[in-house]
Design an enzyme around this catalytic site. Structure first.
Site, PDB file in Angstrom:
ATOM      1  N   HIS A 197      43.354  36.999  58.037  1.00 54.69           N
ATOM      2  CA  HIS A 197      44.621  37.372  57.411  1.00 54.69           C
ATOM      3  C   HIS A 197      45.441  38.332  58.269  1.00 54.69           C
ATOM      4  O   HIS A 197      46.303  39.038  57.762  1.00 54.69           O
ATOM      5  CB  HIS A 197      44.345  37.963  56.018  1.00 54.69           C
ATOM      6  CG  HIS A 197      43.641  36.994  55.124  1.00 54.69           C
ATOM      7  ND1 HIS A 197      42.873  37.370  54.036  1.00 54.69           N
ATOM      8  CD2 HIS A 197      43.602  35.636  55.157  1.00 54.69           C
ATOM      9  CE1 HIS A 197      42.384  36.274  53.459  1.00 54.69           C
ATOM     10  NE2 HIS A 197      42.808  35.226  54.116  1.00 54.69           N
ATOM     11  N   CYS A 212      57.132  39.139  66.835  1.00 58.63           N
ATOM     12  CA  CYS A 212      58.524  38.716  66.899  1.00 58.63           C
ATOM     13  C   CYS A 212      58.500  37.195  66.744  1.00 58.63           C
ATOM     14  O   CYS A 212      57.659  36.528  67.352  1.00 58.63           O
ATOM     15  CB  CYS A 212      59.115  39.123  68.257  1.00 58.63           C
ATOM     16  SG  CYS A 212      60.712  38.327  68.598  1.00 58.63           S
ATOM     17  N   THR A 239      33.149  40.292  49.311  1.00 60.24           N
ATOM     18  CA  THR A 239      34.280  39.408  49.014  1.00 60.24           C
ATOM     19  C   THR A 239      34.087  38.765  47.642  1.00 60.24           C
ATOM     20  O   THR A 239      32.983  38.392  47.286  1.00 60.24           O
ATOM     21  CB  THR A 239      34.472  38.312  50.091  1.00 60.24           C
ATOM     22  OG1 THR A 239      35.561  37.461  49.694  1.00 60.24           O
ATOM     23  CG2 THR A 239      33.229  37.471  50.308  1.00 60.24           C
ATOM     24  N   GLU A 260      28.469  43.234  42.575  1.00 55.15           N
ATOM     25  CA  GLU A 260      28.765  42.361  41.430  1.00 55.15           C
ATOM     26  C   GLU A 260      28.485  40.916  41.819  1.00 55.15           C
ATOM     27  O   GLU A 260      28.647  40.554  42.984  1.00 55.15           O
ATOM     28  CB  GLU A 260      30.252  42.463  41.046  1.00 55.15           C
ATOM     29  CG  GLU A 260      30.789  43.867  40.891  1.00 55.15           C
ATOM     30  CD  GLU A 260      30.241  44.545  39.636  1.00 55.15           C
ATOM     31  OE1 GLU A 260      29.887  43.816  38.682  1.00 55.15           O
ATOM     32  OE2 GLU A 260      30.158  45.786  39.632  1.00 55.15           O
TER      33      GLU A 260
HETATM   34  P1  NAD Z   1      38.491  41.366  46.621  1.00 55.30           P
HETATM   35  O1  NAD Z   1      39.217  42.648  46.380  1.00 55.30           O
HETATM   36  O2  NAD Z   1      38.996  40.157  45.918  1.00 55.30           O
HETATM   37  O3  NAD Z   1      36.951  41.528  46.262  1.00 55.30           O
HETATM   38  C1  NAD Z   1      36.223  42.639  46.735  1.00 55.30           C
HETATM   39  C2  NAD Z   1      34.778  42.403  46.417  1.00 55.30           C
HETATM   40  O4  NAD Z   1      34.044  43.469  46.980  1.00 55.30           O
HETATM   41  C3  NAD Z   1      34.462  42.363  44.929  1.00 55.30           C
HETATM   42  O5  NAD Z   1      33.701  41.193  44.647  1.00 55.30           O
HETATM   43  C4  NAD Z   1      33.644  43.628  44.694  1.00 55.30           C
HETATM   44  O6  NAD Z   1      32.631  43.440  43.718  1.00 55.30           O
HETATM   45  C5  NAD Z   1      33.047  43.849  46.078  1.00 55.30           C
HETATM   46  N1  NAD Z   1      32.697  45.235  46.368  1.00 55.30           N
HETATM   47  C6  NAD Z   1      33.235  46.376  45.863  1.00 55.30           C
HETATM   48  N2  NAD Z   1      32.646  47.447  46.404  1.00 55.30           N
HETATM   49  C7  NAD Z   1      31.727  46.979  47.283  1.00 55.30           C
HETATM   50  C8  NAD Z   1      30.814  47.607  48.162  1.00 55.30           C
HETATM   51  N3  NAD Z   1      30.709  48.939  48.254  1.00 55.30           N
HETATM   52  N4  NAD Z   1      30.010  46.814  48.921  1.00 55.30           N
HETATM   53  C9  NAD Z   1      30.097  45.469  48.853  1.00 55.30           C
HETATM   54  N5  NAD Z   1      30.952  44.833  48.021  1.00 55.30           N
HETATM   55  C10 NAD Z   1      31.760  45.572  47.262  1.00 55.30           C
HETATM   56  O7  NAD Z   1      38.446  41.176  48.214  1.00 55.30           O
HETATM   57  P2  NAD Z   1      38.512  39.866  49.101  1.00 55.30           P
HETATM   58  O8  NAD Z   1      37.563  38.848  48.610  1.00 55.30           O
HETATM   59  O9  NAD Z   1      38.440  40.332  50.505  1.00 55.30           O
HETATM   60  O10 NAD Z   1      39.959  39.281  48.827  1.00 55.30           O
HETATM   61  C11 NAD Z   1      41.066  40.148  48.826  1.00 55.30           C
HETATM   62  C12 NAD Z   1      42.110  39.739  49.829  1.00 55.30           C
HETATM   63  O11 NAD Z   1      42.945  40.853  50.033  1.00 55.30           O
HETATM   64  C13 NAD Z   1      41.515  39.406  51.151  1.00 55.30           C
HETATM   65  O12 NAD Z   1      42.114  38.234  51.587  1.00 55.30           O
HETATM   66  C14 NAD Z   1      41.864  40.556  52.083  1.00 55.30           C
HETATM   67  O13 NAD Z   1      42.438  40.111  53.262  1.00 55.30           O
HETATM   68  C15 NAD Z   1      42.899  41.340  51.374  1.00 55.30           C
HETATM   69  N6  NAD Z   1      42.591  42.767  51.347  1.00 55.30           N
HETATM   70  C16 NAD Z   1      42.196  43.399  52.492  1.00 55.30           C
HETATM   71  C17 NAD Z   1      41.900  44.743  52.445  1.00 55.30           C
HETATM   72  C18 NAD Z   1      41.432  45.425  53.688  1.00 55.30           C
HETATM   73  O14 NAD Z   1      41.742  45.007  54.788  1.00 55.30           O
HETATM   74  N7  NAD Z   1      40.634  46.474  53.533  1.00 55.30           N
HETATM   75  C19 NAD Z   1      42.009  45.459  51.275  1.00 55.30           C
HETATM   76  C20 NAD Z   1      42.434  44.781  50.141  1.00 55.30           C
HETATM   77  C21 NAD Z   1      42.701  43.432  50.196  1.00 55.30           C
END
Ligand code: NAD
Length: 261
Positions: A140, A148, A208, A235
């Site tokens: 992503h 640009c 994830t 979870e």
């Molecule tokens: P998500 O927010 O949908 O899910 C996060 C998952 O992480 C959940 O299932 C949760 O239970 C789990 N989680 C929470 N704490 C944890 C821990 N300490 N250890 C392991 N797991 C834990 O995230 P996603 O599936 O990555 O999808 C969200 C989208 O948003 C992605 O495409 C991402 O690119 C983007 N995003 C990125 C960031 C970042 O770069 N840090 C932050 C937020 C969202």
């Protein structure tokens, strides 16, 4: 290709087909990396949660406080590029206040001892790279790059505020190289990730929820490739049935304790 992140389709109702028995909760069964040729760690926002990087969804999530239509789509950028860039500068500054944790460092250490350890990430925060890990595919995009439309990508590691908001070659606004809502994903990056995942024999999903598409389609791909499937997440997720082993614990704990060389 970050927005895609958000842009990507969340399909909470999807249930993956499952030919194997439901994944087992693995107390602390060690996994020996030396028994695997190619290992892909597939990471999501949960990997950075313990560092304090805010998530997009849920309580305290960025999109519960801001409308993505105002800050994270091409239409918003075309309408008001300065407002969108300021929003992203604030996010960059807040990520810089976070420190990487032991799980990030453990991944970097695994890569140092095993050349077949690869990382495909949905994260845009650069936390793994700050801990010294090598990331093979940022699905992503990255908040540390801009682009640009005519002159392509450039890194921008300035602290918070971008080093420059305009392209030095043509003067156009530089947009964050992030997949926003309504964006298409970067096909070359997805192709590279798909090739790695189709050839891995150990696939580890860390933090994830597996509801953001098309990235989430890499889970059934890994499984159909015959990889041993491991999920690290406190979870259970919509995709948990795809995994052979589940470690229901935070990333920092699982990454430092489960894997042995
Ligand atoms: P998500 O927010 O949908 O899910 C996060 C998952 O992480 C959940 O299932 C949760 O239970 C789990 N989680 C929470 N704490 C944890 C821990 N300490 N250890 C392991 N797991 C834990 O995230 P996603 O599936 O990555 O999808 C969200 C989208 O948003 C992605 O495409 C991402 O690119 C983007 N995003 C990125 C960031 C970042 O770069 N840090 C932050 C937020 C969202």
């Amino acid at each position: 290709m970050n927005g895609a992140v958000e842009a990507m389709d969340a399909r909470p109702g999807v249930v993956f087909p499952s030919a194997r028995p439901r994944s087992m909760l693995s107390a602390m069964k060690p996994i020996h990396l030396s028994q695997h040729r190619c290992v892909v760690f597939f990471t999501g926002a949960g990997l950075s949660a313990e560092s304090g990087v805010p998530t997009y969804r849920g309580a305290g999530g960025i999109w519960s406080q801001y409308r993505y239509q105002d800050y994270a789509c091409q239409r918003a950028f075309d309408r008001d590029p300065q407002a969108v860039l300021e929003f992203h500068e604030l996010r960059r500054a807040s990520v810089l206040e976070c420190a990487s944790h032991a799980g990030h460092a453990a991944l970097a250490a695994m890569q140092a001892t095993h050349a077949g350890v690869r990382v495909v990430t949905q994260n845009i925060d650069g936390m793994l790279q700050r801990a010294g890990a090598r990331v093979d595919a940022e699905l992503h995009g990255s908040m540390w790059r801009v682009r640009c439309a005519r002159h392509g990508l450039r890194d921008d590691f300035a602290r918070g505020p971008y080093a420059t908001r305009r392209c030095a070659d043509c003067g156009a606004w530089l947009r964050p190289d992030i997949t926003w809502f309504e964006d298409a994903v970067d096909e070359a990056v997805f192709a590279r990730a798909g090739e790695l995942i189709a050839n891995c024999d150990l696939f580890v999903a860390v933090g994830t929820s597996a509801v953001v598409y098309p990235a989430a389609s890499f889970l059934p791909l890994a499984r159909s490739a015959g990889a041993m499937m491991v999920e690290i997440n406190p979870e259970s997720t919509e995709a948990s049935d795809l995994f052979d082993h589940r470690y229901a614990m935070p990333a920092s704990e699982a990454l430092t304790r489960v894997f042995q060389t």
